[in-house]
Write a protein that holds these residues in place. Sequence first.
Motif, PDB file in Angstrom:
ATOM      1  N   VAL A  37      23.784  73.103  67.371  1.00  0.00           N
ATOM      2  CA  VAL A  37      24.465  74.397  67.495  1.00  0.00           C
ATOM      3  C   VAL A  37      24.224  75.005  68.879  1.00  0.00           C
ATOM      4  O   VAL A  37      25.088  75.689  69.434  1.00  0.00           O
ATOM      5  N   ASP A  63      26.336  73.129  71.417  1.00  0.00           N
ATOM      6  CA  ASP A  63      27.745  73.492  71.244  1.00  0.00           C
ATOM      7  C   ASP A  63      28.105  74.681  72.135  1.00  0.00           C
ATOM      8  O   ASP A  63      29.205  74.770  72.680  1.00  0.00           O
ATOM      9  N   ARG A  64      27.162  75.592  72.312  1.00  0.00           N
ATOM     10  CA  ARG A  64      27.396  76.773  73.164  1.00  0.00           C
ATOM     11  C   ARG A  64      27.600  76.350  74.621  1.00  0.00           C
ATOM     12  O   ARG A  64      28.468  76.864  75.317  1.00  0.00           O
ATOM     13  N   ALA A 106      30.938  74.546  74.942  1.00  0.00           N
ATOM     14  CA  ALA A 106      32.048  75.507  74.908  1.00  0.00           C
ATOM     15  C   ALA A 106      32.216  76.148  76.286  1.00  0.00           C
ATOM     16  O   ALA A 106      33.340  76.291  76.787  1.00  0.00           O
ATOM     17  N   ARG A 132      35.785  82.244  70.186  1.00  0.00           N
ATOM     18  CA  ARG A 132      35.033  81.066  69.715  1.00  0.00           C
ATOM     19  C   ARG A 132      33.537  81.240  69.949  1.00  0.00           C
ATOM     20  O   ARG A 132      32.726  80.902  69.098  1.00  0.00           O
ATOM     21  N   TYR A 160      31.675  82.986  67.253  1.00  0.00           N
ATOM     22  CA  TYR A 160      31.355  82.133  66.092  1.00  0.00           C
ATOM     23  C   TYR A 160      30.172  81.216  66.409  1.00  0.00           C
ATOM     24  O   TYR A 160      29.281  81.011  65.589  1.00  0.00           O
ATOM     25  N   VAL A 161      30.196  80.649  67.613  1.00  0.00           N
ATOM     26  CA  VAL A 161      29.114  79.741  68.018  1.00  0.00           C
ATOM     27  C   VAL A 161      27.778  80.501  68.023  1.00  0.00           C
ATOM     28  O   VAL A 161      26.764  80.020  67.495  1.00  0.00           O
ATOM     29  N   ASN A 162      27.786  81.703  68.601  1.00  0.00           N
ATOM     30  CA  ASN A 162      26.558  82.507  68.655  1.00  0.00           C
ATOM     31  C   ASN A 162      26.048  82.844  67.259  1.00  0.00           C
ATOM     32  O   ASN A 162      24.836  82.834  67.004  1.00  0.00           O
ATOM     33  N   ARG A 196      26.412  81.039  64.612  1.00  0.00           N
ATOM     34  CA  ARG A 196      25.805  79.834  64.027  1.00  0.00           C
ATOM     35  C   ARG A 196      24.394  79.628  64.605  1.00  0.00           C
ATOM     36  O   ARG A 196      23.483  79.208  63.900  1.00  0.00           O
TER      37      ARG A 196
END
Length: 218
Positions: free
Chosen positions: A111, A114-115, A118, A131, A134-136, A138
């Motif tokens: 996770v 992913d940041r 992105a 987006r 949402y990533v933050n 998670r």
Amino acid sequence: MTITITAFERSPDRGKGLARDMRVRWALEEVGQPYEVRLVSFKAMKQAAHLALQPFGQIPTYEEGDLTLFESGAIILHIAERHPGLLPDDAKARARAIAWIFAAVSTMEPVIVDRETARYLEGKESWYEERLAYVNDRIRKRLGELSARLGDADWLDGNFTAGDLEMVSVLLRLEGSALLDEYPNLCAYSARGQARPAYKRAFEAQKAVFLAVSAGGQ
Ligand SMILES: N[C@@H](CCC(=O)N[C@@H](CS)C(=O)NCC(=O)O)C(=O)O
């Protein structure tokens, strides 16, 4: 037997200690094993000689006699199993420490990475900020769970282990973001890891590579 690891010739993080050879250096420093470093360029990483060591064309790798390893988590586990200092003697505590290595790389790190992905790949897209939220979230979920488990303890399960080494290494990827600051006990945990003499030696060794390249004006 000489241990040789690979590292970026030019680390994209400019010596901030985020490239994953840092974890391997730290583990080797913790157990007092000398090692050599072979620097590889991005081009060389994708060529046959390096792909034979690391099928995905990445660093780090680990060579010791006729043993070649890739995946930093597996390398750290190997080092911890071979040398005293990073895993408890008690079989159950040892198994739990190994579980924390896996938790760091398979539950926390995806996770967090992913940041970064992105930002690099999607940062210019119109929907990026949406987006990112949402990533933050998670990431916050995982940080909250980790924070609850750590509580007031210094380390995740008793004394410092390879599990903490891997977990602190993963959390370091969030340094400089406000996310980690939301969890004071995780900030203190990360700082405790970074205060270890072995961490500092590893950090300086990795940074020296960046400074040498910069001084060479390359
Ligand atoms: N899961 C692997 C990830 C290795 C990895 O992502 N290495 C990065 C440097 S930290 C890399 O080589 N990136 C360049 C690339 O993928 O082309 C590990 O933990 O060893």
